[in-house]
Write a protein that holds these residues in place. Structure first.
Motif, mmCIF file in Angstrom:
data_model
loop_
_atom_site.group_PDB
_atom_site.id
_atom_site.type_symbol
_atom_site.label_atom_id
_atom_site.label_comp_id
_atom_site.label_asym_id
_atom_site.label_seq_id
_atom_site.Cartn_x
_atom_site.Cartn_y
_atom_site.Cartn_z
ATOM 1 N N UNK A 61 0.829 -1.234 0.044
ATOM 2 C CA UNK A 61 -0.185 0.031 0.126
ATOM 3 C C UNK A 61 0.818 1.053 0.033
ATOM 4 N N UNK A 62 0.486 2.173 -0.504
ATOM 5 C CA UNK A 62 1.233 3.502 -1.044
ATOM 6 C C UNK A 62 1.453 4.068 0.384
ATOM 7 N N UNK A 63 0.832 4.055 1.577
ATOM 8 C CA UNK A 63 0.991 4.598 2.578
ATOM 9 C C UNK A 63 1.747 3.924 3.763
ATOM 10 N N UNK A 64 1.974 2.792 3.576
ATOM 11 C CA UNK A 64 2.659 1.845 4.262
ATOM 12 C C UNK A 64 4.269 1.510 4.173
ATOM 13 N N UNK A 65 5.126 1.835 5.177
ATOM 14 C CA UNK A 65 6.516 1.765 5.084
ATOM 15 C C UNK A 65 7.036 0.522 5.511
ATOM 16 N N UNK A 72 3.920 0.757 10.254
ATOM 17 C CA UNK A 72 4.298 2.112 10.170
ATOM 18 C C UNK A 72 4.065 2.660 8.850
ATOM 19 N N UNK A 73 3.336 3.861 8.705
ATOM 20 C CA UNK A 73 2.860 4.780 7.506
ATOM 21 C C UNK A 73 3.472 6.011 7.386
ATOM 22 N N UNK A 74 3.459 6.418 6.299
ATOM 23 C CA UNK A 74 3.827 7.739 5.544
ATOM 24 C C UNK A 74 3.424 8.913 6.536
ATOM 25 N N UNK A 75 2.323 8.891 7.097
ATOM 26 C CA UNK A 75 1.708 9.962 7.741
ATOM 27 C C UNK A 75 1.050 9.413 9.173
ATOM 28 N N UNK A 76 0.748 10.516 9.813
ATOM 29 C CA UNK A 76 0.043 10.244 11.126
ATOM 30 C C UNK A 76 -1.056 9.335 10.941
ATOM 31 N N UNK A 77 -1.302 8.463 11.983
ATOM 32 C CA UNK A 77 -2.188 7.298 11.747
ATOM 33 C C UNK A 77 -3.562 7.575 12.644
#
Length: 385
Positions: A309-313, A325-330
């Motif tokens: 997914x584009x948000x998941x790092x 872990x995500x690219x932005x606040x969760x």
């Protein structure tokens, strides 16, 4: 109007009852609970073995003070010692108190005051454990902290070479929970242990969140082949009843003699009854093997459905302590998951923390992963619009 201090950002969920991996609110809405009281209800809510043990103890006595001999304290301490590197146990009421005891013991035993902890760590909210915590947001507003704590970068070995023999102890979590579900690297842990040996410092492992089977071993440090001087535990130890424990090696016993430390409610027989039932079940080899299997299953399913997914790092953790872990606040994602009837919490601003009961079934894992997948898919749809 509430009569409580607003020290918690409470959810709009009012619990009516809870059983196993599920919480039911006053509107009879069922939530799949991947919080477990923040790694507390390791055997699930209202576990029958724990319930029966507590009822049996309630019929005997509730409290008599630690002036009396209480065999159940010895029984629980023996289970902790037999499944750790320690030889003696001090009982208290919480993880913060266990860490407070560890700090006092280390300073008194070594005669030194400096204690090294790590950035993004979390060790509690008493004044000493708040000072030990390597997070500025925990410190703000309380004035000068205890001055004898030093914070080094986690998972970095360079700063350890600069420590000398004025250090009483190095204290750390082998998986930073509140700091982002960050497992320690093996080389880092080895270097910490070697540094303690080199400078004559005690090694304190904070197992408040990671202990009692959470990572598939009795204690998480056992993944790393080290032998700590002090181990602290709480959360999962009582499955919901307030209890903490500090476990120490034999040479430390002479330092904590009568009058040096204490706790009115520490070792309360009701909490001890719960802990005995918990440890008797969780420390069984088959139970721990199943935790490892469930962890592998959960991580593989998560990787399959949201790994790209584009948000998941990153998806990381140990045992059934998993961070996405995500690219932005969760915070918004966690709210959406709750709206979709899956309870999770954050670990720092951009990590979703999954802490299901260790008794969670594969079917419940499938349901949780399905909710996560659908929630992330809806986020994609929102972005596309």
């Amino acid at each position: 109007m509430s009569y409580l201090f607003p020290t918690y950002a409470r959810w709009n969920v009012t619990v009516k009852e809870a059983k196993g991996s599920w919480i039911t609110d006053v509107n009879d809405t069922n939530y799949l609970d991947f919080v477990s009281g923040i790694a507390v209800c390791n055997l699930g809510h209202a576990n029958e073995d724990v319930l029966n043990a507590v009822k049996e103890q309630l019929d005997k006595y509730w409290h008599v003070s630690n002036m009396f001999q209480q065999p159940i304290q010895e029984e629980v301490a023996q289970l902790l010692v037999e499944n750790s590197d320690g030889e003696a146990v001090f009982f208290c009421n919480s993880g913060a108190e266990a860490n407070e005891a560890a700090i006092k013991l280390a300073r008194k035993h070594t005669g030194k005051t400096k204690i090294v902890t790590f950035q993004k760590s979390f060790h509690g909210r008493t004044f000493a454990t708040m000072s030990a915590t390597g997070q500025e947001k925990i410190h703000q507003g309380f004035g000068p902290l205890l001055e004898t704590f030093m914070y080094l970068p986690y998972n970095e070995v360079d700063g350890l070479d600069e420590l000398d023999d004025d250090v009483a102890a190095i204290m750390l979590e082998v998986v930073q929970g509140e700091g982002g579900v960050i497992p320690a690297e093996a080389a880092f842990i080895k270097k910490v242990a070697e540094t303690c040996e080199r400078i004559g410092a005690l090694l304190i492992i904070d197992e408040v969140q990671t202990g009692i089977g959470r990572t598939g071993k009795p204690f998480a440090y056992q993944h790393y082949g080290i032998s700590p001087d002090i181990i602290t535990s709480a959360k999962g130890l009582g499955n919901g009843l307030p209890i903490g424990a500090m476990i120490g090696k034999a040479p430390l016993i002479e330092t904590f003699q009568a009058g040096t430390h204490g706790s009115t409610f520490g070792g309360n027989p009701i909490a001890m009854a719960s802990a005995k039932a918990v440890l008797s079940k969780i420390f069984a080899e088959q139970f721990l093997s199943e935790v490892v299997e469930k962890s592998e299953y959960l991580v593989s399913k998560l990787t399959e459905v949201i790994g790209n997914h584009s948000l998941v790092t990153a998806i990381r953790g140990k045992g059934l302590l998993i961070g996405i872990e995500c690219k932005e606040e969760t915070s918004t994602i966690i709210n959406q998951l709750r709206d979709n009837k899956l309870l999770t919490i954050s670990a720092g601003p951009n990590v979703i923390r999954l802490i299901p009961p260790l008794t969670v079934s594969n079917e419940e894992i499938d349901e949780a992963v399905s909710i996560i997948a659908n929630t992330f898919a809806s986020i994609n749809s929102t972005i596309a619009q």
